[in-house]
Each structure stands twice: as structure tokens, then as C-alpha cells.
Design a protein around this motif. Structure first.
Motif, PDB file in Angstrom:
ATOM      1  N   THR A 101       0.836  -1.204   0.000  1.00  0.00           N
ATOM      2  CA  THR A 101       0.000   0.000   0.000  1.00  0.00           C
ATOM      3  C   THR A 101       0.869   1.253   0.000  1.00  0.00           C
ATOM      4  O   THR A 101       0.682   2.160  -0.819  1.00  0.00           O
ATOM      5  N   SER A 153       2.879   1.599  -3.333  1.00  0.00           N
ATOM      6  CA  SER A 153       2.084   2.094  -4.462  1.00  0.00           C
ATOM      7  C   SER A 153       1.774   3.576  -4.301  1.00  0.00           C
ATOM      8  O   SER A 153       1.751   4.317  -5.288  1.00  0.00           O
ATOM      9  N   LEU A 170       3.458  -7.439  -5.606  1.00  0.00           N
ATOM     10  CA  LEU A 170       2.067  -7.839  -5.863  1.00  0.00           C
ATOM     11  C   LEU A 170       1.988  -9.305  -6.279  1.00  0.00           C
ATOM     12  O   LEU A 170       1.039 -10.012  -5.918  1.00  0.00           O
ATOM     13  N   PRO A 218      -4.737  -6.140  -8.986  1.00  0.00           N
ATOM     14  CA  PRO A 218      -3.564  -5.247  -8.939  1.00  0.00           C
ATOM     15  C   PRO A 218      -2.386  -5.768  -9.750  1.00  0.00           C
ATOM     16  O   PRO A 218      -1.617  -4.975 -10.300  1.00  0.00           O
ATOM     17  N   VAL A 278      -1.208  -2.664 -12.604  1.00  0.00           N
ATOM     18  CA  VAL A 278       0.053  -1.905 -12.537  1.00  0.00           C
ATOM     19  C   VAL A 278       0.871  -2.023 -13.827  1.00  0.00           C
ATOM     20  O   VAL A 278       1.290  -1.002 -14.381  1.00  0.00           O
ATOM     21  N   CYS A 330      -1.552   3.208  -9.978  1.00  0.00           N
ATOM     22  CA  CYS A 330      -0.967   2.927  -8.650  1.00  0.00           C
ATOM     23  C   CYS A 330      -1.938   3.266  -7.529  1.00  0.00           C
ATOM     24  O   CYS A 330      -1.896   2.637  -6.468  1.00  0.00           O
ATOM     25  N   THR A 370      -5.054   2.704  -7.586  1.00  0.00           N
ATOM     26  CA  THR A 370      -6.055   1.643  -7.466  1.00  0.00           C
ATOM     27  C   THR A 370      -5.564   0.517  -6.555  1.00  0.00           C
ATOM     28  O   THR A 370      -6.379  -0.190  -5.965  1.00  0.00           O
ATOM     29  N   VAL A 371      -4.255   0.365  -6.426  1.00  0.00           N
ATOM     30  CA  VAL A 371      -3.698  -0.740  -5.636  1.00  0.00           C
ATOM     31  C   VAL A 371      -4.120  -0.662  -4.166  1.00  0.00           C
ATOM     32  O   VAL A 371      -4.605  -1.654  -3.619  1.00  0.00           O
TER      33      VAL A 371
END
Length: 126
Positions: free
Chosen positions: A10, A13, A51, A81, A85, A108, A110-111
Motif C-alpha cells: 500500500t 504504491s 504484488l 492489482p 500496474v 498505482c 487503485t492498488v
């Protein structure tokens, strides 16, 4: 679900997204032939590797747990994810304006959202 890895991903990203915002603000595109572009591509690659590790760990956990987890939904949020990405990075590299960096920012950002939803599903709130 590995909480420490999810937390690291988190923040990673968000850091990559912030880097992309800086490129947009200073009117630079995500160019792989520039040192700042290569460094950002390396950061995106590290994020992608993290990821992938999360996806493998999540798949192992979901198939070995006794909890009630919406398996299909959980797997969807694990894979999402991993796909978003690199697609955002390719799109950002192909875009010849500074807005290519903005595409990477959106990808990024959205991750963390997907990781948050993944945690909710794992905790049984999904």
C-alpha cells in the motif's frame, strides 16, 4: 493474507503514485530513456514483484484456510492489482505527453483500494 506485505505494498504504491504526480507537476513524461524514468520503472517493477508475491501467498492462504472466504471474489481482488500496474506502466510509457505519468498515478492509486477491499473480504466483511 499477509498483513505486513499488504501494508508495504500500500505504501509502496502510494510512493510510486506520488512520484508520478511529481512528474505531472513538473511537466515530464514517463520516459524510459531518462534516468528518472528508468528509476520509476524500477520502482514499478518492484511493486509488481511484491504484488506477485502477495498473489501467490493469498492463493496459498485462501486454499488452506478454514475460514469462510468468498474465494472467487478474493482471487479477483488478488489478480486485479497484478494486472493493473503493468498495464498502467505500459500505457504511461506509450503516452508521449506528461499525462502518461498521470495514467501511472491512477493505476498505482487503485492498488491501495484493491488491497483494502481484499482485507475486508479476508476478514469476512465482503
Amino acid at each position: 493474507m499477509v498483513d505486513a506485505l499488504a501494508t508495504v505494498l500500500t505504501y509502496a504504491s502510494l510512493a510510486v503514485a506520488l512520484w508520478g504526480v511529481v512528474l505531472v507537476v513538473i511537466n515530464r513524461r514517463f520516459a524510459l530513456n531518462r534516468p528518472y524514468g528508468l528509476a520509476l520503472a524500477g520502482a514499478v517493477l518492484l511493486l509488481e514483484l511484491g504484488l506477485l508475491v502477495q498473489m501467490v501467498a493469498g492463493l496459498i492462504n485462501v486454499f488452506s484456510t478454514d475460514r469462510t472466504v468468498a474465494t472467487g471474489t478474493f482471487i479477483g481482488y488478488l489478480v486485479g492489482p497484478v494486472l493493473i500496474v503493468p498495464l498502467a506502466a505500459v500505457w504511461a510509457a506509450a503516452e508521449r505527453s506528461r499525462w502518461g505519468s498521470a495514467v501511472l498515478v491512477i493505476g498505482c492509486l487503485t492498488v491501495p483500494v484493491l488491497i483494502l477491499r481484499l482485507r475486508q473480504i479476508w476478514d469476512g466483511h465482503g
